[in-house]
Scaffold this active site. Sequence first.
Site, PDB file in Angstrom:
ATOM      1  N   LYS A 177     112.637  13.260  63.263  1.00 34.14           N
ATOM      2  CA  LYS A 177     113.664  13.388  64.309  1.00 34.14           C
ATOM      3  C   LYS A 177     114.488  12.101  64.407  1.00 34.14           C
ATOM      4  O   LYS A 177     115.702  12.152  64.590  1.00 34.14           O
ATOM      5  CB  LYS A 177     113.026  13.725  65.665  1.00 34.14           C
ATOM      6  CG  LYS A 177     112.502  15.142  65.750  1.00 34.14           C
ATOM      7  CD  LYS A 177     113.643  16.161  65.710  1.00 34.14           C
ATOM      8  CE  LYS A 177     113.181  17.601  65.699  1.00 34.14           C
ATOM      9  NZ  LYS A 177     114.266  18.568  65.513  1.00 34.14           N
ATOM     10  N   GLY A 198     116.437  29.277  63.267  1.00 31.93           N
ATOM     11  CA  GLY A 198     115.210  29.215  64.075  1.00 31.93           C
ATOM     12  C   GLY A 198     115.344  30.063  65.327  1.00 31.93           C
ATOM     13  O   GLY A 198     114.815  29.731  66.394  1.00 31.93           O
ATOM     14  N   TYR A 218     106.754  14.232  62.628  1.00 31.19           N
ATOM     15  CA  TYR A 218     107.781  14.908  63.437  1.00 31.19           C
ATOM     16  C   TYR A 218     108.730  13.872  64.063  1.00 31.19           C
ATOM     17  O   TYR A 218     109.949  13.982  63.973  1.00 31.19           O
ATOM     18  CB  TYR A 218     107.073  15.728  64.525  1.00 31.19           C
ATOM     19  CG  TYR A 218     107.979  16.407  65.511  1.00 31.19           C
ATOM     20  CD1 TYR A 218     108.806  17.453  65.129  1.00 31.19           C
ATOM     21  CD2 TYR A 218     107.983  16.033  66.863  1.00 31.19           C
ATOM     22  CE1 TYR A 218     109.622  18.090  66.048  1.00 31.19           C
ATOM     23  CE2 TYR A 218     108.790  16.668  67.788  1.00 31.19           C
ATOM     24  CZ  TYR A 218     109.609  17.700  67.368  1.00 31.19           C
ATOM     25  OH  TYR A 218     110.412  18.332  68.281  1.00 31.19           O
ATOM     26  N   ILE A 247     113.612  32.754  59.465  1.00 29.90           N
ATOM     27  CA  ILE A 247     112.888  33.110  58.234  1.00 29.90           C
ATOM     28  C   ILE A 247     112.125  34.430  58.410  1.00 29.90           C
ATOM     29  O   ILE A 247     111.807  35.116  57.439  1.00 29.90           O
ATOM     30  CB  ILE A 247     111.938  31.951  57.840  1.00 29.90           C
ATOM     31  CG1 ILE A 247     111.476  32.081  56.395  1.00 29.90           C
ATOM     32  CG2 ILE A 247     110.769  31.835  58.799  1.00 29.90           C
ATOM     33  CD1 ILE A 247     110.852  30.814  55.834  1.00 29.90           C
ATOM     34  N   GLY A 264     112.323  31.084  67.551  1.00 29.66           N
ATOM     35  CA  GLY A 264     111.489  30.035  68.140  1.00 29.66           C
ATOM     36  C   GLY A 264     111.648  29.940  69.641  1.00 29.66           C
ATOM     37  O   GLY A 264     112.343  30.744  70.270  1.00 29.66           O
ATOM     38  N   GLN A 265     111.009  28.905  70.182  1.00 26.34           N
ATOM     39  CA  GLN A 265     110.933  28.774  71.638  1.00 26.34           C
ATOM     40  C   GLN A 265     112.321  28.603  72.269  1.00 26.34           C
ATOM     41  O   GLN A 265     112.631  29.237  73.267  1.00 26.34           O
ATOM     42  CB  GLN A 265     110.061  27.559  71.965  1.00 26.34           C
ATOM     43  CG  GLN A 265     109.363  27.688  73.294  1.00 26.34           C
ATOM     44  CD  GLN A 265     108.669  26.401  73.718  1.00 26.34           C
ATOM     45  OE1 GLN A 265     108.664  25.413  72.991  1.00 26.34           O
ATOM     46  NE2 GLN A 265     108.087  26.412  74.903  1.00 26.34           N
ATOM     47  N   ASP A 304     116.158  31.898  55.160  1.00 27.86           N
ATOM     48  CA  ASP A 304     115.352  30.685  55.051  1.00 27.86           C
ATOM     49  C   ASP A 304     116.315  29.511  54.973  1.00 27.86           C
ATOM     50  O   ASP A 304     117.077  29.395  54.001  1.00 27.86           O
ATOM     51  CB  ASP A 304     114.483  30.768  53.782  1.00 27.86           C
ATOM     52  CG  ASP A 304     113.668  29.504  53.565  1.00 27.86           C
ATOM     53  OD1 ASP A 304     113.809  28.552  54.369  1.00 27.86           O
ATOM     54  OD2 ASP A 304     112.893  29.472  52.576  1.00 27.86           O
TER      55      ASP A 304
HETATM   56  N1  SER Z   1     107.409  19.574  72.369  1.00 25.77           N
HETATM   57  C1  SER Z   1     107.406  18.768  71.186  1.00 25.77           C
HETATM   58  C2  SER Z   1     106.048  18.653  70.628  1.00 25.77           C
HETATM   59  O1  SER Z   1     105.120  18.615  71.397  1.00 25.77           O
HETATM   60  C3  SER Z   1     107.932  17.403  71.459  1.00 25.77           C
HETATM   61  O2  SER Z   1     109.300  17.430  71.372  1.00 25.77           O
HETATM   62  O3  SER Z   1     105.901  18.569  69.457  1.00 25.77           O
END
Ligand code: SER
Length: 342
Positions: A145, A10, A141, A37, A13-14, A51
């Site tokens: 987690k 990843g 999500y 990816i 990503g951020q 991937d």
């Molecule tokens: N920043 C994430 C979200 O908003 C939370 O961990 O999905």
Amino acid sequence: MKEQRILITGACGQIGTELIPALRQRFGDDHVIATDIHVRPSGISNYIQLDVMQDEMLELVVKECGVTQIYHLAAMLSAKGEQNLDAAWSLNVHSLLSILKIAHEQGLEKVFWPSSIAVFGPNSPKYNCHQNARTEPTTVYGISKRAGEYWCNYYFDKFGVDVRSLRYPGLISAGASPGGGTTDYAVDIFHQALEKGNYTCYLEEDTCLPMMYMPDAIRATLELMEAPKEKISVRTSYNLAAMSFAPCDLAARIRKILPDFKIDYHPDFRQAIANSWPASIRDTEARRDWGWQPEFDLNRMTLDMLERLSVKKCLPLPEQEAETLTYPDFPMDNYVASNCRV
Ligand code: SER
């Protein structure tokens, strides 16, 4: 110390965008392998298009490159996850399971995996939510987690895999665009404030959430990973805190620097997700075990974000009165109480 080879998933990503330069500065470019990816973005070296759902390929890369540590950042965030339940579950949980299995079988030294405040739910304490509070997440999500946290703990307990994790709050960064989170308004708002002078927020004005500026998040990650093993008492994932604020608080700070900035509110489905999360987090264990201390509060973060983005976008900020730039610091406990109007 054994020579390290660090693999990041990843990478585009951020978090990856900012963690990679930090790791490369510490370990050297050749020792940090970025994977994602996506096709290799320009300007990034030592990159493999990968991937993470392709277990065999992943295993091969880890073996061939002599990887000693993995930072497994590839994930689908909360808002996007609600619209892609199966994909979110597979990516967030199955890829973690592959990584843990590889770490065990290939005897890797360490693994980092991000968890989130999304593990908490409507039955968790709203304020100063502590490490062992009831979780009961209500998003795919959050469920993924929380399940992942248990898997990390399982692999540590059963197989001694040194996997470490942080429950990140909403992350705010000038370096990368956000992707599919509920807390991402707090990044978009800065872009729109500079480009258009106004912003329509998808959360209500008084929705207070835990947040963190990316430089703090990167430092927390490196500090956790560098802490001696015996100091790590939490093997699910550490609560981590820096600041809490609502959209109206952030808008007020932006207005101190961009006085004409306007905001309006049109809450959508993300409001329910935000409502299910705590407004503030207590991170006693992180402070006690490995000395965590945030550096950025709302004022410092706002100023730094606007300064960085204005340079990046070539949109200079209006002249500031010297004192406008030095806001008082708020202690976090008082801060939540005085700014969150829930
Ligand atoms: N920043 C994430 C979200 O908003 C939370 O961990 O999905």
